[in-house]
Scaffold this active site. Structure first.
Site, PDB file in Angstrom:
ATOM      1  N   ASP A   1      -9.310  -4.977  -4.369  1.00 18.79           N
ATOM      2  CA  ASP A   1      -9.126  -4.010  -3.747  1.00 18.79           C
ATOM      3  C   ASP A   1     -10.241  -2.088  -3.579  1.00 18.79           C
ATOM      4  O   ASP A   1     -10.127  -1.443  -4.283  1.00 18.79           O
ATOM      5  CB  ASP A   1      -7.594  -2.971  -3.675  1.00 18.79           C
ATOM      6  CG  ASP A   1      -6.900  -2.733  -2.554  1.00 18.79           C
ATOM      7  OD1 ASP A   1      -7.707  -1.573  -2.005  1.00 18.79           O
ATOM      8  OD2 ASP A   1      -5.776  -2.665  -2.344  1.00 18.79           O
TER       9      ASP A   1
ATOM     10  N   HIS B   1      -7.793  -5.799  -0.004  1.00 17.60           N
ATOM     11  CA  HIS B   1      -6.575  -4.149   0.121  1.00 17.60           C
ATOM     12  C   HIS B   1      -5.777  -5.652   1.700  1.00 17.60           C
ATOM     13  O   HIS B   1      -5.729  -5.585   2.821  1.00 17.60           O
ATOM     14  CB  HIS B   1      -6.990  -3.328   0.724  1.00 17.60           C
ATOM     15  CG  HIS B   1      -6.520  -2.193   1.116  1.00 17.60           C
ATOM     16  ND1 HIS B   1      -4.993  -1.948  -0.300  1.00 17.60           N
ATOM     17  CD2 HIS B   1      -5.467  -1.557   1.926  1.00 17.60           C
ATOM     18  CE1 HIS B   1      -3.992  -1.502  -0.106  1.00 17.60           C
ATOM     19  NE2 HIS B   1      -4.380  -0.829   1.411  1.00 17.60           N
TER      20      HIS B   1
ATOM     21  N   SER C   1       0.832  -1.125   0.117  1.00 15.35           N
ATOM     22  CA  SER C   1      -0.139   0.165   0.170  1.00 15.35           C
ATOM     23  C   SER C   1       0.718   1.181  -0.200  1.00 15.35           C
ATOM     24  O   SER C   1       1.642   1.264  -0.786  1.00 15.35           O
ATOM     25  CB  SER C   1      -0.947  -0.184   1.125  1.00 15.35           C
ATOM     26  OG  SER C   1      -2.052   0.565   0.827  1.00 15.35           O
TER      27      SER C   1
END
Length: 226
Positions: free
Chosen positions: A174, A206, A121
């Site tokens: 995601d 995610h 991320s």
């Protein structure tokens, strides 16, 4: 500075012969501790020669979360668009990763091409930016999980690492860092001549998964062989 950075990092030290290093950066609100078990799993798969370092991000206010302070590599204002990151904060965090790289090269005598940087991320975003900003250090490779390229509208990959391998993995479910953001970042980098692969994992949100860890392990083992 390096003593403070390493003190605030999670480091896997139980290795056979240290001949390579992976520096892996966590996402927003997380810590290096959140990824060290994954790194230990990868290390256990015949990668005992690799030291894994998971640094912690600075604690700072995040606009997206109402100004609440949390571990963050840089401020995030919105999830609706990319490219509004604070350049100064991105560069400050880039300096953290570069300091670790320098330490591994100078103190641990690890060649730059035996060092992979990566992250998840926001940590993936930082790793991409750092990797393709290098003009003097040719690293082994880069891993970006559920990430994107920060400051993309202004970024030009002018790096020794254009020819070095990149692995980007993104889930098509995601809802935090949209799959399309990751793909757009990859396409932007690809248009500038980088050597990379973008893998879409069906049904992945995610977070990580066993399949993703398998792909990471193969990439690391191939890029940093014994």
């Amino acid at each position: 500075m390096i003593k403070t950075i390493l003190k605030n990092s999670y480091i896997q030290k139980e290795i056979t012969t240290h001949s390579a290093t992976v520096i892996f950066s966590h996402g927003l609100g997380d810590s290096g501790a959140g990824w060290i078990e994954v790194m230990e799993e990868i290390q256990s798969r015949n990668n005992g020669h690799i030291r894994f370092i998971c640094p912690n991000a600075p604690i700072q206010a995040v606009t997206l979360n109402g100004g609440f302070k949390m571990p963050s590599w840089y401020d995030i204002k919105s999830l609706s668009s990319r490219g509004d990151e604070d350049p100064a904060q991105v560069d400050e965090s880039k300096n953290i990763i570069e300091t670790i790289i320098k330490h591994e090269m100078e103190e641990e005598k690890i060649p730059a091409e035996r060092i992979i940087i990566g992250g998840f991320s926001q940590g993936a975003a930082l790793s991409l930016y750092t990797f393709y900003s290098q003009t003097e250090t040719k690293l082994g490779g880069c891993i970006a999980l559920s990430g994107y390229l920060p400051l993309a509208t202004k970024f030009v990959a002018n790096s020794l690492n254009k020819e070095q391998p990149l692995l980007m993995i993104h889930g098509d479910c995601d809802q935090v860092v949209r799959h399309q953001w990751g793909k757009l970042s990859f396409d932007h980098l690809k248009s500038q001549g980088i050597n990379g692969e973008f893998i879409t994992l069906k049904g992945l949100g995610h977070h990580s998964s066993p399949e993703e860890i398998d792909l990471m392990t193969k990439f690391i083992s191939k890029t940093l062989p014994k």
